[in-house]
Design a protein around this motif. Sequence first.
Motif, mmCIF file in Angstrom:
data_model
loop_
_atom_site.group_PDB
_atom_site.id
_atom_site.type_symbol
_atom_site.label_atom_id
_atom_site.label_comp_id
_atom_site.label_asym_id
_atom_site.label_seq_id
_atom_site.Cartn_x
_atom_site.Cartn_y
_atom_site.Cartn_z
ATOM 1 N N GLN A 1 4.917 27.673 20.438
ATOM 2 C CA GLN A 1 4.560 28.944 21.046
ATOM 3 C C GLN A 1 3.653 28.732 22.247
ATOM 4 O O GLN A 1 3.830 29.336 23.296
ATOM 5 C CB GLN A 1 3.861 29.825 19.993
ATOM 6 C CG GLN A 1 3.657 31.254 20.435
ATOM 7 C CD GLN A 1 4.957 31.966 20.719
ATOM 8 O OE1 GLN A 1 5.792 32.187 19.839
ATOM 9 N NE2 GLN A 1 5.169 32.316 21.966
ATOM 10 N N ARG B 1 4.690 27.823 29.927
ATOM 11 C CA ARG B 1 5.776 27.951 30.909
ATOM 12 C C ARG B 1 5.862 29.383 31.406
ATOM 13 O O ARG B 1 6.071 29.627 32.588
ATOM 14 C CB ARG B 1 7.095 27.527 30.283
ATOM 15 C CG ARG B 1 7.249 26.015 30.195
ATOM 16 C CD ARG B 1 8.398 25.640 29.309
ATOM 17 N NE ARG B 1 9.640 26.251 29.744
ATOM 18 C CZ ARG B 1 10.601 26.647 28.914
ATOM 19 N NH1 ARG B 1 10.454 26.510 27.613
ATOM 20 N NH2 ARG B 1 11.714 27.167 29.383
ATOM 21 N N GLU C 1 5.397 30.826 35.215
ATOM 22 C CA GLU C 1 6.399 31.627 35.927
ATOM 23 C C GLU C 1 5.801 32.883 36.499
ATOM 24 O O GLU C 1 6.014 33.243 37.630
ATOM 25 C CB GLU C 1 7.503 32.060 34.951
ATOM 26 C CG GLU C 1 8.338 30.957 34.421
ATOM 27 C CD GLU C 1 9.631 30.850 35.181
ATOM 28 O OE1 GLU C 1 10.005 31.822 35.843
ATOM 29 O OE2 GLU C 1 10.227 29.785 35.132
ATOM 30 N N ASP C 2 5.102 33.588 35.649
ATOM 31 C CA ASP C 2 4.648 34.922 36.024
ATOM 32 C C ASP C 2 3.404 35.253 35.212
ATOM 33 O O ASP C 2 3.493 35.709 34.079
ATOM 34 C CB ASP C 2 5.762 35.926 35.722
ATOM 35 C CG ASP C 2 5.505 37.265 36.378
ATOM 36 O OD1 ASP C 2 4.347 37.685 36.475
ATOM 37 O OD2 ASP C 2 6.495 37.900 36.791
ATOM 38 N N HIS D 1 2.820 47.210 28.057
ATOM 39 C CA HIS D 1 3.166 47.630 29.407
ATOM 40 C C HIS D 1 4.381 46.841 29.886
ATOM 41 O O HIS D 1 4.369 45.622 29.914
ATOM 42 C CB HIS D 1 1.952 47.345 30.308
ATOM 43 C CG HIS D 1 2.140 47.730 31.742
ATOM 44 N ND1 HIS D 1 1.104 47.681 32.652
ATOM 45 C CD2 HIS D 1 3.203 48.163 32.450
ATOM 46 C CE1 HIS D 1 1.537 48.077 33.840
ATOM 47 N NE2 HIS D 1 2.810 48.363 33.742
ATOM 48 N N HIS E 1 9.680 41.656 36.038
ATOM 49 C CA HIS E 1 8.820 40.521 35.743
ATOM 50 C C HIS E 1 9.239 39.756 34.499
ATOM 51 O O HIS E 1 8.421 39.422 33.642
ATOM 52 C CB HIS E 1 7.364 40.999 35.523
ATOM 53 C CG HIS E 1 6.656 41.267 36.803
ATOM 54 N ND1 HIS E 1 5.860 40.338 37.432
ATOM 55 C CD2 HIS E 1 6.626 42.371 37.575
ATOM 56 C CE1 HIS E 1 5.381 40.862 38.532
ATOM 57 N NE2 HIS E 1 5.819 42.088 38.654
ATOM 58 N N ILE E 2 10.502 39.473 34.403
ATOM 59 C CA ILE E 2 10.903 38.615 33.280
ATOM 60 C C ILE E 2 10.659 37.166 33.677
ATOM 61 O O ILE E 2 10.462 36.858 34.843
ATOM 62 C CB ILE E 2 12.385 38.797 32.913
ATOM 63 C CG1 ILE E 2 13.244 38.548 34.145
ATOM 64 C CG2 ILE E 2 12.649 40.162 32.362
ATOM 65 C CD1 ILE E 2 14.500 37.808 33.793
ATOM 66 N N PHE E 3 10.655 36.291 32.708
ATOM 67 C CA PHE E 3 10.392 34.883 32.984
ATOM 68 C C PHE E 3 11.713 34.207 33.310
ATOM 69 O O PHE E 3 12.489 33.854 32.439
ATOM 70 C CB PHE E 3 9.734 34.214 31.781
ATOM 71 C CG PHE E 3 8.452 34.891 31.349
ATOM 72 C CD1 PHE E 3 8.355 35.490 30.116
ATOM 73 C CD2 PHE E 3 7.359 34.937 32.197
ATOM 74 C CE1 PHE E 3 7.191 36.112 29.715
ATOM 75 C CE2 PHE E 3 6.187 35.554 31.815
ATOM 76 C CZ PHE E 3 6.108 36.151 30.563
ATOM 77 N N GLY E 4 11.956 34.018 34.623
ATOM 78 C CA GLY E 4 13.255 33.509 35.058
ATOM 79 C C GLY E 4 13.609 32.152 34.519
ATOM 80 O O GLY E 4 14.766 31.852 34.251
ATOM 81 N N GLY E 5 12.595 31.285 34.369
ATOM 82 C CA GLY E 5 12.889 29.916 33.945
ATOM 83 C C GLY E 5 12.998 29.770 32.434
ATOM 84 O O GLY E 5 13.300 28.694 31.932
ATOM 85 N N LEU E 6 12.753 30.844 31.729
ATOM 86 C CA LEU E 6 12.844 30.808 30.266
ATOM 87 C C LEU E 6 14.148 31.456 29.830
ATOM 88 O O LEU E 6 14.683 32.325 30.517
ATOM 89 C CB LEU E 6 11.671 31.578 29.642
ATOM 90 C CG LEU E 6 10.385 30.814 29.339
ATOM 91 C CD1 LEU E 6 9.816 30.180 30.586
ATOM 92 C CD2 LEU E 6 9.367 31.745 28.716
ATOM 93 N N MET F 1 8.426 35.621 23.672
ATOM 94 C CA MET F 1 7.146 35.807 24.360
ATOM 95 C C MET F 1 6.594 37.195 24.092
ATOM 96 O O MET F 1 5.385 37.392 24.039
ATOM 97 C CB MET F 1 7.312 35.616 25.877
ATOM 98 C CG MET F 1 7.193 34.196 26.350
ATOM 99 S SD MET F 1 5.674 33.396 25.824
ATOM 100 C CE MET F 1 4.471 34.317 26.766
ATOM 101 N N ARG G 1 11.791 42.765 25.475
ATOM 102 C CA ARG G 1 10.616 41.922 25.317
ATOM 103 C C ARG G 1 9.401 42.762 24.929
ATOM 104 O O ARG G 1 8.614 42.379 24.059
ATOM 105 C CB ARG G 1 10.370 41.171 26.626
ATOM 106 C CG ARG G 1 9.281 40.139 26.562
ATOM 107 C CD ARG G 1 9.088 39.488 27.909
ATOM 108 N NE ARG G 1 8.736 40.450 28.944
ATOM 109 C CZ ARG G 1 8.509 40.114 30.208
ATOM 110 N NH1 ARG G 1 8.631 38.868 30.583
ATOM 111 N NH2 ARG G 1 8.190 41.033 31.100
ATOM 112 N N ALA G 2 9.267 43.902 25.589
ATOM 113 C CA ALA G 2 8.152 44.784 25.263
ATOM 114 C C ALA G 2 8.265 45.283 23.821
ATOM 115 O O ALA G 2 7.275 45.389 23.104
ATOM 116 C CB ALA G 2 8.103 45.966 26.230
#
Lengths: 366, 298, 234
Positions: B166, B172, B176-177, C80, C86-91, C99, C147-148
């Motif tokens: 986790q 990561r 990213e953000d 929120h 704003h998603i995690f592109g590399g994931l 997440m 995700r939220a």
Amino acid sequence: MPHQHQHTLGGATTLRELRPLLYMLGVVILLLVLTQFFASGYIQRIVVGLGISLILVVSLNLSNGLTGIFSLGHVGFMAIGAYTAAILTLPLSQKQVNLPDLPVWLANTELSFLPATVIGGLLATIIAFLVGLSLMRLSGSYVSVGTMGFLVIVQVVLINWDSLTRGGRTFSGVPPLTNLWWVWGWAFLTIYSVWRIKFSAFGRRMMAIRDNQIAAQSLGISVMRSRLLAYCISAFFTAVAGSLWAHFIMAFSPRSFYFAETFSVITMLVLGGMGSVSGSIVGAVSITFLSEILRNAERGMDFGIMRLPPIYGASQIIMAITFILVIIFYPKGLLGTNEINLNELGAWLQNPRFLGWWNRNKKTTQ
Amino acid sequence: MTQLQFFIQQAINAISIGSLYALMAIGLAMVFGILRLINFAHGDLIMVGSYAALLLLAAGVPFWLAALAGICASMVMGLLMERIAYRPIRGAPDVAMLLTSFAVTILLENAAILIFNPTPRPFPVPEALGTAQRFGSLRIANIDLIAIAVALVLLVALTFFVTRTQIGISMRAASEDLLAARLMGINVNVVISYAFAIGSILAGVVGLLWSMRVGKIDPLMGFYPVLKAFVASVIGGLGSLPGAVLGGYVLGLLEILLQGLLPSALTPYRDAFVFIALIILLLFRPNGILGSVEKEKI
Amino acid sequence: MLSFEDIHVYYGHVHALKGMSFEVMEGELVTMLGANGAGKSTTLLTISGILKPTQGQIIYEGRNLSGFSPYSIVRSGIIHCPEGRHIFGGLTVRENLMMGAVQRRDHSQVKQDFDWVCSLFPILSERIGQNGSTLSGGEQQMLAIGRALMARPRLLLLDEPSLGLAPVVVQIIFDVIQQLRQNGVTILLVEQNARKALQIADRGYLLETGQVVLSGSVQELHANPAIERHYLGG
């Protein structure tokens, strides 16, 4: 923050507005005269060093403020100026001894101070043009890497081009041509030029879009060209400072112009506020005095009842700590982006108050 | 020595040094990804770990224990660095953070010069690690093999960590953000501390390997490694972990290649050429080979 | 459930929220309308703790939230879903969803919620192993909402979920939002698409330059000529 008339000193046209500036200039010149004739050699050396630092800091200010390149390798230009001018002014006899392998045309050249310095500056300008051309396309942290790369390249070239530079060995025998008047003459020229450029309409526009690559790109090539010009001018003055420095300490090596030297100039810049030219002056003065005090303290001090043992190297550590403290508590430096307004200065002197002490620049969290 | 043997020798060289650069670069990339901070003081973590190990070795502590302690010392110093110098300036412009890391470097280096001498000290290498394998005229230093093996193990472990745990996934994500990660409720301080801790541990490991390779340590020993790691990270794309690994090996390869290919008059200029190559690379791929385009906030 | 009382927020030097006050009752779907720059996103960022108010209070279920870190605010059930996805592109999609549950302690429930979210947005199940950056805009929005939801929100803040999406996709998303509402999730929906927002909301607020200028039930807002002209006209 109340709107300050920043152009009071910059684009001043009326004599009335110019008066405080002229007074200040007069005071400085008076101080210089007094130093020349009455001060000890020690004090004179400090004042010369201060002048050179001023040129370095103010030119770095120009570069950072207008070009979007945070130049970490600017000391490289200093090295170029130092070596070029020193090679040119070295008396012919010395050249034969120290630099036996110089190309013939150089071995027979001996120039006086001004032309040698200017040539050093021009060489740096040309190199800055090439460097700037490549670095200008980059952004963010990549630019900083690029400028560091430049410094490393300069270093490597200096160390390995034996015939020209004596390689890693000390380059000595440089004639002591630097004096108070050369240094401060160049310093005034530098400050004046940087001020004019920064506060012209063009300069203001550039500062506004400095960090905004998108705006800069949309405005086109002329902006890039102007940034390149600022970078080159900045390199010129930095190289001049290098020449002045070379003829002051008379002996140096490539290692004299590496990352440690970079850092002290940057500390002065940050202390004064990266956006402010007068701030850079304040920064240079403060750090110069601070280092002198620390350098003396390094030798150990006797307080009578207490004795501080010598701690060599402590001054560097304290400088580093000072820097960290400034960055944390005064991230915009003492002056931020504002210039000293002489009327306000007069008022402040009558009623001193440490501005912003409890009003830190705390940014709202993002 | 035959062509093949020469080639193998150099290849091992390149992979070995590349491994060290890669491990260092990962540490830099982890921290940069989340904080946008280029931590120059990362190099001094090498120095701290090595000196700590040396002190214990001199006191008679067995090698493995001293090595472990050295790595722990690096980790602790890294965490301290984060807490004292970098946490208070989070959110500051990138340049400010870079400069602060310079200040920390100067602080640590000068403190080390004060405490220990500036003169280099020999680093004792245990018997088993100091010898070499021989195949005819081919000589492969044990330490090179160890470096490659250690790097391999650590890379596998790290890959597992960032894809299965986790915390690793959070790191990561934060890289990213950061905003989105905060909105998901990650504890930013914890994640950043992990990034520093892992990076510092890697630096400690590299420090030991480096010290054994070179045979001596001095207060400024971290300077060149971090510069190289930095270049490696930029080659692969700042902030990208696979990029850091790729960049490390590319750099190792580049150095060995240049060493071999440059005419003898130019070999001392090798480092300059590396940087020139870097700048050329950046002109074509401004974000490194694997780097993602940094989002511009409009 | 949530009440904003005279909140002032500064974005750098800009006075973004000038005395905002509003409230959200449990179980409601409240919408916030207004043009760009009116302060809608700023409001949500303040609720989730990214921005701190200089004045005023945020009361959530009786407790004062102002000054809490985003971490604690998420733990109290306020989630929120930001503007721009704003998603995690590399994931991967799976990692993105996991997440969402990062601060939850009840791991068995997390698995249940995962299956539920996948049933809500079947397209996500299909792409479960793909990287977030390979998804289309609509799919990314679904991923962001999914995700939220993985965080089991009690109060869900949605910032412009329809932005830049095709009408068909918008409909899917709004259907899901209504479904959530029926499941008992309180929702604060910021939208530029006033028409769609008013279709599903209970009440609404109109923001202009950092203040609430209009509020009322959906019927009242519909009847209001200002809204009619400016926000429903397009």
